[in-house]
Scaffold this motif. Structure first.
Motif, PDB file in Angstrom:
ATOM      1  N   ASN A 129     -27.988 103.378  61.154  1.00 28.93           N
ATOM      2  CA  ASN A 129     -28.295 103.784  59.781  1.00 28.93           C
ATOM      3  C   ASN A 129     -27.854 102.760  58.729  1.00 28.93           C
ATOM      4  O   ASN A 129     -27.986 103.005  57.528  1.00 28.93           O
ATOM      5  N   ASN A 130     -27.283 101.623  59.196  1.00 26.91           N
ATOM      6  CA  ASN A 130     -26.816 100.547  58.302  1.00 26.91           C
ATOM      7  C   ASN A 130     -25.735 101.009  57.320  1.00 26.91           C
ATOM      8  O   ASN A 130     -25.643 100.508  56.189  1.00 26.91           O
ATOM      9  N   ASP A 131     -24.900 101.937  57.755  1.00 27.01           N
ATOM     10  CA  ASP A 131     -23.851 102.455  56.873  1.00 27.01           C
ATOM     11  C   ASP A 131     -22.817 101.388  56.519  1.00 27.01           C
ATOM     12  O   ASP A 131     -22.297 101.381  55.395  1.00 27.01           O
ATOM     13  N   LYS A 137     -23.116  98.309  55.908  1.00 25.05           N
ATOM     14  CA  LYS A 137     -23.588  97.427  54.832  1.00 25.05           C
ATOM     15  C   LYS A 137     -23.583  98.139  53.481  1.00 25.05           C
ATOM     16  O   LYS A 137     -23.403  97.508  52.439  1.00 25.05           O
TER      17      LYS A 137
END
Length: 357
Positions: free
Chosen positions: A237-239, A241
């Motif tokens: 989920n690219n948390d 970043k």
């Protein structure tokens, strides 16, 4: 796995451990959801990150494990002392339960993100019914009239809160999100109701002696794998970043964003350690009852901290929960006294038989 007798502490030590673990469970059960909701209310949107925080504080457990090791070093021969006692079969069982806990963390965080604390707590309280059913099926939990009465009262107390939940529904919440939040929270309650007796079953079926030091190891492994499960979700989920930007935009400020995150990790760790500690000292049913009885306490704290409405139903729920809690412990006291009287009543009959011979 072979069944083995647990290394239960003596009565006094057991009571002290039970009180300590009930305290940890109480703080975590009340503080965890409130801090999680605080994160979402003031601009937090990362569900995977929020679920990660529920078990991400697992390294904290290394401290009491190290303290227990140093204590054993002074009281036991070096050859018999180990830092870790867990054997591979128990490690695998803890890893599987930990992965399930990671999924439960996500379902719970998803529900908290979309529901008011009062509504989410109400749904989570239904886990007591699931815990009772699974405890009966998995560990052959014996129910007395007092424990049945406690489960009934706590369930009715939680149900009374449902009478005005519609008034707590967020104004900007879509029907789809609200329904999804409801269903995921209910799924989290059912899954955790299965996990609690499963932990108790693991204790009973382990092929090694279960001590409290080993219970802490089990807790650490469970949280490690739950955190790993949530970490995968965060990566997808690219948390990682997004977190720095979200911290800068947090309504309470960047510093408080990280304070809330760290505080959540610490408090949730107390909750999970308290849960498995209560199971070790007593049973999964008692663990579920303590969680359920704290529901109205969380409700009252939500009223004080988040200015939620306090309807009469919440007062009724508090009274019924306390009644159920007292009912359970009164039954336990009576059972303990009965067990103590049993040897006394048996002794005269034995002596009489000897006299008649």
């Amino acid at each position: 796995m072979e069944a083995v007798k647990e290394a239960k502490p003596d009565t006094t030590e057991r009571k002290v451990l039970l009180v300590i673990n009930c305290f940890l469970l109480s703080v975590g059960n009340c503080g965890g959801p409130l801090l999680m909701r605080l994160y979402f209310i003031h601009g937090g949107k990362r569900v995977w990150f929020s679920s990660w925080l529920e078990t991400g504080g697992w390294p904290i457990i290394l401290f009491p494990i190290a303290c227990a090791y140093m204590y054993r070093s002074r009281t036991q021969p070096t050859s018999e002392n180990k830092l870790f006692f867990m054997k591979p079969p128990l490690f695998i069982a803890a890893a599987v339960i930990g992965t399930m806990t990671g999924l439960d963390d996500y379902l719970y965080a998803y529900g908290i993100a979309r529901l008011p604390v009062s509504t989410a707590s109400l749904i989570i309280a239904s886990h007591l019914a699931f815990t009772s059913a699974f405890a009966f099926l998995l560990v052959k939990q014996k129910f007395t009239s007092y424990s049945i009465n406690a489960v009934f009262l706590l369930t009715i107390g939680a149900g009374s809160l449902a009478l005005h939940t519609s008034s707590d529904r967020p104004a900007n919440e879509s029907n789809r999100d609200y329904v999804l939040g409801f269903l995921t929270t209910l799924a989290a309650a059912a899954l955790y109701g299965f996990i609690l007796p499963l932990v108790e079953l693991t204790y009973k079926k382990a092929n090694q002696e279960i001590s409290y030091a080993l219970v802490m190891e089990i807790q650490m492994v469970m949280c490690l794998f739950a955190t790993g499960f949530c970490t995968v979700g965060m990566l997808v989920n690219n948390d990682f970043k997004v977190i720095p930007r979200e911290a800068r935009e947090f309504e309470l400020g960047e510093t408080k964003y990280y304070v809330v995150a760290i505080g959540s990790a610490i408090i949730w760790q107390g909750f999970f350690l308290g849960v498995i500690g209560v199971i070790f000292c007593a049973s999964s049913l008692l663990s579920g009852i303590v969680i359920a009885v704290l529901l109205p306490v969380t409700e009252i704290l939500a009223v004080i901290l988040y200015k939620e409405n306090f309807q009469a139903e919440k007062g009724v729920a508090l009274a019924l929960s306390l009644w159920g809690f007292v009912s359970y412990f009164y039954g336990e006291i009576k059972q303990t006294k009965k067990k103590k009287r049993a040897p006394e009543t048996e002794m005269p009959s034995v002596s009489n038989r000897l006299e008649s011979v």
